[in-house]
Write a protein that holds these residues in place. Structure first.
Motif, PDB file in Angstrom:
ATOM      1  N   ASN A  56      24.806  -1.355  28.803  1.00  0.00           N
ATOM      2  CA  ASN A  56      25.057  -0.304  29.705  1.00  0.00           C
ATOM      3  C   ASN A  56      24.071   1.027  29.542  1.00  0.00           C
ATOM      4  O   ASN A  56      24.859   1.637  29.940  1.00  0.00           O
ATOM      5  N   LYS A 107      27.480   2.263  36.497  1.00  0.00           N
ATOM      6  CA  LYS A 107      29.046   2.479  36.650  1.00  0.00           C
ATOM      7  C   LYS A 107      29.067   4.344  35.550  1.00  0.00           C
ATOM      8  O   LYS A 107      27.937   4.035  34.194  1.00  0.00           O
ATOM      9  N   TYR A 108      29.583   5.068  35.823  1.00  0.00           N
ATOM     10  CA  TYR A 108      29.873   6.150  35.651  1.00  0.00           C
ATOM     11  C   TYR A 108      29.728   6.096  33.705  1.00  0.00           C
ATOM     12  O   TYR A 108      29.861   6.824  32.744  1.00  0.00           O
ATOM     13  N   SER A 109      30.912   5.681  33.974  1.00  0.00           N
ATOM     14  CA  SER A 109      31.391   4.799  32.007  1.00  0.00           C
ATOM     15  C   SER A 109      30.111   4.566  31.522  1.00  0.00           C
ATOM     16  O   SER A 109      30.126   4.750  30.021  1.00  0.00           O
ATOM     17  N   ASP A 110      28.912   3.795  31.794  1.00  0.00           N
ATOM     18  CA  ASP A 110      27.867   3.325  31.510  1.00  0.00           C
ATOM     19  C   ASP A 110      26.781   4.286  31.024  1.00  0.00           C
ATOM     20  O   ASP A 110      26.277   4.268  30.294  1.00  0.00           O
ATOM     21  N   GLN A 139      28.522   7.091  30.040  1.00  0.00           N
ATOM     22  CA  GLN A 139      28.727   8.117  28.820  1.00  0.00           C
ATOM     23  C   GLN A 139      28.523   7.364  28.048  1.00  0.00           C
ATOM     24  O   GLN A 139      28.576   7.697  26.970  1.00  0.00           O
TER      25      GLN A 139
END
Length: 374
Positions: free
Chosen positions: A207, A295-298, A300
């Motif tokens: 991540n 990814k944006y989730s990574d 965050q």
């Protein structure tokens, strides 16, 4: 740091007089905290490497894809012996200036994040392509503000969290947050070091989004260019690459939230983080990055994983930044970390300033809800 104005004549035509202004950076002769810090860290070596190797390579890659924006001041000369010295072009001569008398507005903040996204995108690609001969251009820089035991043992840094907890204890309404901070405090510095050493510890962490961070990404390390006729913002350049490091983008992005954004935008930081990340992905596409896109989730998840860095900035640097943003023009221009380090006891009062306390009333509930105080 000095500004030096040179007047000279060309050999081919003695009648033509030229003028050039340069910025000279060197280690202070006078004994003091600033000299001590520069002598025990590799800040000059890091900045020389950035200006002479890393930044030109990043510029070359961006230029090959039609992106020609100015990323840094031109390097004129450097040396480490007999004295550490760096000479750079004076960006003031190119129309750039430091914003001294006010916080940044939204348009200026977005241009800053758009510019850092270019640096991050190219360095991310180089870091990923390990077989690429240029990967070491970015991955070799492992220094940062937590790499020096001298720096983090200094009272300004070491005592920040204690000053913060004392202030939280002073206000009954903050007691619920004090309990959470007390749990995080014993490992805060260790976890911050792990953020800066993440690439060394495990360079395949899923991540983490590894980039070449500016490392000291705050308002006074930014210079802006405005159109002289319309006063419209045209460009921004980052200066002072002494703390640059290859680490998760958390270093620059969380640091900038607490050191560049005024309270108004700190509360709305997630919209700005999403804007940055969109620019980051856009630049990866421009330079034709071929692997799986981050990814944006990574992004965050990585920020939340290194939440102790947020606590460090919240407890140690945000009180200073808030005082600077809310002081007069004169004081905002003259507040220097090196001056505070010379007399850290003067820092205690800023924790009780009404502007800082009021900001905490809005910010701390957010941090709890988001998991940053777990």
């Amino acid at each position: 740091m000095f500004r030096c104005k040179i007047v000279y004549k060309l050999i081919v035509s003695h009648s033509i007089t030229k003028h050039k202004s340069m910025i000279i950076k060197t280690v202070p002769i006078k004994e003091g905290v600033k000299r001590d810090l520069l002598m025990v860290t590799n800040s000059f070596e890091t900045e020389i490497s950035m200006y002479s190797i890393a930044l030109p390579k990043i510029k070359e890659i961006l230029s090959s894809y039609g992106e020609s924006s100015k990323l840094y001041a031109d390097l004129i000369y450097f040396a480490l012996e007999p004295h550490k010295i760096i000479i750079l072009e004076d960006l003031c001569d190119c129309g750039y200036e430091v914003i001294r008398d006010r916080p940044l507005n939204e348009n200026e903040i977005k241009m800053v994040y758009a510019k850092i996204a270019k640096l991050h995108a190219v360095s991310y690609m180089l870091g990923k392509e390990k077989v690429n001969e240029h990967s070491a251009t970015v991955t070799a820089r492992q220094e940062g503000i937590f790499s020096s035991s001298w720096a983090i043992s200094h009272p300004m840094i070491a005592n920040g969290i204690q000053n913060f907890m004392t202030m939280l204890n002073h206000y009954k309404e903050f007691n619920v947050y004090l309990d959470k901070v007390k749990i995080m405090e014993p490992i805060m510095f260790t976890e911050c070091k792990n953020l800066y050493r993440a690439f060394q510890i495990n360079d395949s962490t899923k991540n983490d989004i590894f980039v070449l961070n500016h490392g000291d990404f705050h308002l006074k390390n930014l210079m802006f260019k405005f159109n002289k006729k319309t006063n419209q913002l045209e460009d921004v350049i980052m200066v002072d690459y002494q703390a640059s490091c290859f680490a998760p983008s958390t270093v620059d992005m969380i640091y900038s939230q607490y050191m560049m954004l005024s309270g108004e935008f700190l509360i709305k930081r997630y919209a700005l983080m999403q804007y940055y990340f969109e620019e980051f992905i856009k630049n990866l596409k421009i330079i034709r990055y071929r692997d799986e896109m981050p990814k944006y989730s990574d992004f965050q998840i990585s920020n939340l994983k290194y939440r102790h860095f947020t606590l460090f900035l919240l407890s140690t640097f945000l009180p200073i930044a808030t005082a600077a943003f809310n002081n007069s023009v004169l004081n905002m221009d003259t507040i220097e970390v090196s001056d505070i380090m010379e007399a850290p006891e003067k820092l205690i009062d800023v924790y009780y300033k009404p502007d800082f306390v009021e900001l905490l009333r809005r910010l701390l509930p957010q941090l709890v809800n988001e998991g940053y105080l777990d």
